[in-house]
Write a protein that holds these residues in place. Structure first.
Motif, mmCIF file in Angstrom:
data_model
loop_
_atom_site.group_PDB
_atom_site.id
_atom_site.type_symbol
_atom_site.label_atom_id
_atom_site.label_comp_id
_atom_site.label_asym_id
_atom_site.label_seq_id
_atom_site.Cartn_x
_atom_site.Cartn_y
_atom_site.Cartn_z
ATOM 1 N N LYS A 32 0.849 -1.190 0.000
ATOM 2 C CA LYS A 32 0.000 0.000 0.000
ATOM 3 C C LYS A 32 0.884 1.238 0.000
ATOM 4 O O LYS A 32 1.834 1.327 0.767
ATOM 5 N N PHE A 34 2.100 5.261 0.085
ATOM 6 C CA PHE A 34 2.079 6.696 0.322
ATOM 7 C C PHE A 34 2.983 7.271 -0.765
ATOM 8 O O PHE A 34 3.856 6.588 -1.282
ATOM 9 N N GLY A 38 4.536 12.000 1.246
ATOM 10 C CA GLY A 38 3.711 11.671 2.405
ATOM 11 C C GLY A 38 2.226 11.798 2.149
ATOM 12 O O GLY A 38 1.419 11.721 3.082
ATOM 13 N N LYS A 40 -1.468 10.684 1.286
ATOM 14 C CA LYS A 40 -2.212 9.437 1.460
ATOM 15 C C LYS A 40 -2.878 9.112 0.117
ATOM 16 O O LYS A 40 -3.880 9.704 -0.237
ATOM 17 N N GLY A 42 -4.981 7.183 -2.684
ATOM 18 C CA GLY A 42 -6.146 6.314 -2.739
ATOM 19 C C GLY A 42 -6.816 6.390 -4.090
ATOM 20 O O GLY A 42 -6.312 6.997 -5.033
ATOM 21 N N LYS A 66 -3.821 2.482 -0.503
ATOM 22 C CA LYS A 66 -4.286 2.115 0.834
ATOM 23 C C LYS A 66 -5.698 2.628 1.105
ATOM 24 O O LYS A 66 -6.434 2.036 1.888
ATOM 25 N N TYR A 67 -6.072 3.736 0.458
ATOM 26 C CA TYR A 67 -7.330 4.400 0.782
ATOM 27 C C TYR A 67 -8.323 4.340 -0.379
ATOM 28 O O TYR A 67 -7.926 4.317 -1.548
ATOM 29 N N ALA A 108 -11.708 6.302 3.835
ATOM 30 C CA ALA A 108 -11.556 7.532 4.617
ATOM 31 C C ALA A 108 -12.679 8.525 4.348
ATOM 32 O O ALA A 108 -12.913 9.433 5.143
ATOM 33 N N GLN A 134 -13.402 9.857 7.760
ATOM 34 C CA GLN A 134 -12.823 11.120 8.192
ATOM 35 C C GLN A 134 -13.614 12.321 7.680
ATOM 36 O O GLN A 134 -13.675 13.352 8.331
ATOM 37 N N LYS A 250 -0.922 16.903 3.934
ATOM 38 C CA LYS A 250 -0.842 15.501 4.348
ATOM 39 C C LYS A 250 -2.206 14.817 4.246
ATOM 40 O O LYS A 250 -2.445 13.782 4.858
ATOM 41 N N TYR A 252 -5.702 13.454 1.850
ATOM 42 C CA TYR A 252 -5.963 12.305 0.988
ATOM 43 C C TYR A 252 -6.001 12.724 -0.481
ATOM 44 O O TYR A 252 -6.617 13.728 -0.834
ATOM 45 N N GLU A 254 -7.265 11.087 -3.904
ATOM 46 C CA GLU A 254 -8.025 9.974 -4.481
ATOM 47 C C GLU A 254 -8.006 10.086 -6.001
ATOM 48 O O GLU A 254 -8.525 11.058 -6.573
#
Length: 281
Positions: A32, A34, A38, A40, A42, A66-67, A108, A134, A250, A252, A254
């Motif tokens: 997964k 990043f 850094g 995230k 997805g 990962k997301y 998320a 989130q 930092k 997400y 997508e």
């Protein structure tokens, strides 16, 4: 003698602990990711909207992210019957969470289709709470700003305003700033493709929204407004990554792929790898 027995027991426990630490279960899915910056990384499951939820997770998993971001009108299919995501009950929520765990994926966020009253929005927030989300991505009516900001505070779930293409009321970043003012739980879902198709410079838009960006929809488009693999269109991805790094973003990211919808996993994976290559420079 008792001391010797205790020593042997402690030694055995220590050996088991070492074995547990060294043991790594075999996972068939890729690592997964990043990004080097850094971020995230997805994928928005809307990219796989022609498939069941189970199949869409399989596709997301194969992209190495990962997301994932769900969407309320997803016809979930296999294991869920005819319901859409906004129709989940407790047992189906448990099934969805189990499917995510099995794929080592984290949901998320979710795009929440329009709700017109408190009850409708509370239903979305309850679902988001049960799924440990989130934030919710949405495009609320002006009269709902105060209400959803209050609900977001109660549930500790942020709201990210989606900047759909012009003439959406939120096509320009200034419109999101207008909502964020006085509403601490509301920020932006920055869709760089929609900004570009609305005639805006996405790098400048990111600068305008500094400090308010919760998540980002990543895509590329060509001059004719067609969705293409990032790096093959007109969006300045080096500038995008540089600006996000400057902001120390930092949140997400997508990937949202809206072409080759029957099987676009290679395109999504290419987008993830492209951003990672740029971020590593």
């Amino acid at each position: 003698m008792k001391r010797n027995i205790k020593f042997i027991q402690l030694l055995m426990l220590f050996s088991v602990a070492i074995m547990a630490f060294r043991y790594k279960p075999v996972v068939n899915s890729p690592v997964k990711q990043f990004s080097a910056a850094g971020f995230k990384m997805g994928v928005a499951l809307y990219s796989f909207n022609q498939h069941s939820f189970k199949k869409s997770l399989e596709m997301a998993d194969s992209c190495g992210v990962k997301y994932v971001e769900g969407f309320s009108f997803h016809k979930l299919g296999e294991g869920f019957g005819d319901i859409t995501m906004d129709g989940l009950d407790k047992s189906k929520i448990a099934l969805m969470k189990s499917m995510l765990r099995d794929r080592h994926l984290v949901m998320a966020s979710m795009y929440a289709g329009g709700a017109d009253n408190v009850e409708g929005w509370k239903k979305y927030f309850e679902l988001a709470h049960e799924l440990n989300l989130q934030y919710l991505v949405c495009e609320p009516g002006r009269k709902q700003w105060d209400m959803i900001d209050s609900l977001a505070g109660v549930y500790h779930i942020k709201i990210a305003i989606h900047d759909h293409v012009k003439p959406s009321p939120y096509w320009h970043p200034d419109s999101v700033l207008a909502i964020a003012k006085g509403h601490p739980n509301i920020g932006a879902c920055a869709d760089i493709g929609h900004w570009t198709n609305s005639g805006l410079d996405p790098v400048k838009c990111l600068k305008i929204l500094e400090g308010h960006i919760i998540g980002l929809h990543l895509k590329d488009v060509d001059k004719a407004h067609n969705d293409v693999i990032p790096g093959n269109g007109i969006i300045d991805f080096a500038g995008i990554v540089k600006e996000l790094k400057r902001q120390r973003f930092k949140g997400y990211i997508e990937v949202e792929c809206e072409h080759n919808m029957e099987n676009n996993t290679k395109d999504v994976k290419a987008a993830v790898d492209y951003v990672n290559r740029i971020a590593s420079k």
